[in-house]
Enzyme design. Structure first.
Site, PDB file in Angstrom:
ATOM      1  N   GLU A  55       0.884  -1.237   0.079  1.00  9.88           N
ATOM      2  CA  GLU A  55      -0.105  -0.019   0.133  1.00  9.88           C
ATOM      3  C   GLU A  55       0.948   1.304   0.098  1.00  9.88           C
ATOM      4  O   GLU A  55       1.879   1.300   0.753  1.00  9.88           O
ATOM      5  CB  GLU A  55      -0.832   0.053   1.254  1.00  9.88           C
ATOM      6  CG  GLU A  55      -1.968  -0.875   1.234  1.00  9.88           C
ATOM      7  CD  GLU A  55      -2.869  -0.833   2.490  1.00  9.88           C
ATOM      8  OE1 GLU A  55      -2.748   0.276   3.075  1.00  9.88           O
ATOM      9  OE2 GLU A  55      -3.767  -1.657   2.612  1.00  9.88           O
TER      10      GLU A  55
ATOM     11  N   ASP B 175      -5.544   8.165  10.277  1.00 11.35           N
ATOM     12  CA  ASP B 175      -4.281   7.630  10.528  1.00 11.35           C
ATOM     13  C   ASP B 175      -4.134   8.468  11.941  1.00 11.35           C
ATOM     14  O   ASP B 175      -4.248   9.467  12.463  1.00 11.35           O
ATOM     15  CB  ASP B 175      -3.316   8.352   9.488  1.00 11.35           C
ATOM     16  CG  ASP B 175      -3.449   7.716   8.198  1.00 11.35           C
ATOM     17  OD1 ASP B 175      -3.801   6.533   8.101  1.00 11.35           O
ATOM     18  OD2 ASP B 175      -3.453   8.430   7.150  1.00 11.35           O
TER      19      ASP B 175
END
Length: 259
Positions: free
Chosen positions: A49, A60
């Protein structure tokens, strides 16, 4: 055949589960990102990724946020993503999946962004903040290509799971816990049953991420899923080693040993 499908087919024939690793593209540089991809592949990673840095990433945690800020400070751009992917494709056919926040797509233009991903020969895209109800802003462009849009589902998805995975391609990204990435190694108590429920609704491989940091985590979830996704723990290794590709390879090897 999309490289993601081919990879999972190979893994199934070998009786193995997928190791999917996340790096922040351009942290600390495009050149280093290229090195990390090769090191991860040599260490046993099956899919990479590539995170597109964003100034306000909702999903995140601090580790990936800081990596993104380092990449932005180093001058990351979609042109540099293109350079990175083109360099990698000269040397590797490992499946590449781009993870990107929707605001970046809006700024670039949805149709143009999908064309960019096709042109640089990546295999999938994850848009963590795009609700299912707004898929039509992007998905019609993706459906005209061989690119896969990877869905995310969480323990809180409830009766939406079937809807979210009904057209899934590549793999389903299961979120192991509430909150953001990399904050804790503790998993939601419902996660095992949740993964079983997701697999009831799709034949697409089901992989799990958020908080996966060591071989023992992969051992646990590989028993009920098709692979594990490791991001923050890898970025810690990158940062703490000063961007040492050999350390990245060794870390990947430790995870690839999972049963």
């Amino acid at each position: 055949m999309n490289r993601i499908d081919k990879k999972f087919q190979e893994l199934k024939e070998q009786g193995k589960k997928a190791l999917i690793t996340y790096i922040s593209a351009g942290d600390p540089s495009i050149e280093k990102s290229e090195e990390f991809i090769y090191a991860l592949e040599e260490g046993g990673a099956d899919i990479i990724e590539l995170g597109i840095p964003f100034s306000d990433p909702l999903a995140d945690g601090p580790v990936i946020q800081e990596a993104g800020l380092r990449s932005i400070s180093a001058g990351f751009s979609f042109e540099k993503l293109k350079v990175l992917a083109e360099r990698v494709r000269k040397n590797s056919q490992i499946p590449l999946v781009v993870m990107v926040y929707y605001s970046s797509i809006v700024c670039y233009g949805a149709e143009e962004f999908v064309k960019l991903l096709v042109d640089i020969d990546v295999d999938g895209v994850i848009i963590p903040d795009l609700p299912y109800e707004e898929y039509d802003d992007v998905k019609p462009y993706i459906d005209k290509t061989d690119l896969y849009m990877i869905p995310l589902v969480a323990v809180t998805s409830g009766d939406r799971v079937e809807m979210l995975v009904k057209e899934a391609k590549g793999f389903v990204y299961c979120v192991s816990s509430l909150g953001v990435t990399g904050r804790s190694s503790s998993f939601d108590d419902r996660v095992d049953g949740f993964m079983v429920e997701v697999k009831r609704h799709t034949d697409t491989p089901v992989c799990i991420g958020f908080g996966i940091s060591k071989k023992e985590d992969c051992d646990r979830f590989n028993k009920i899923g098709d692979g594990c996704i490791v991001g923050s723990a890898l970025i810690r290794v990158i940062n703490q080693s000063g961007g040492n590709a050999e350390a990245v390879k060794v870390f990947a090897e430790s995870l690839a040993l999972a049963k």
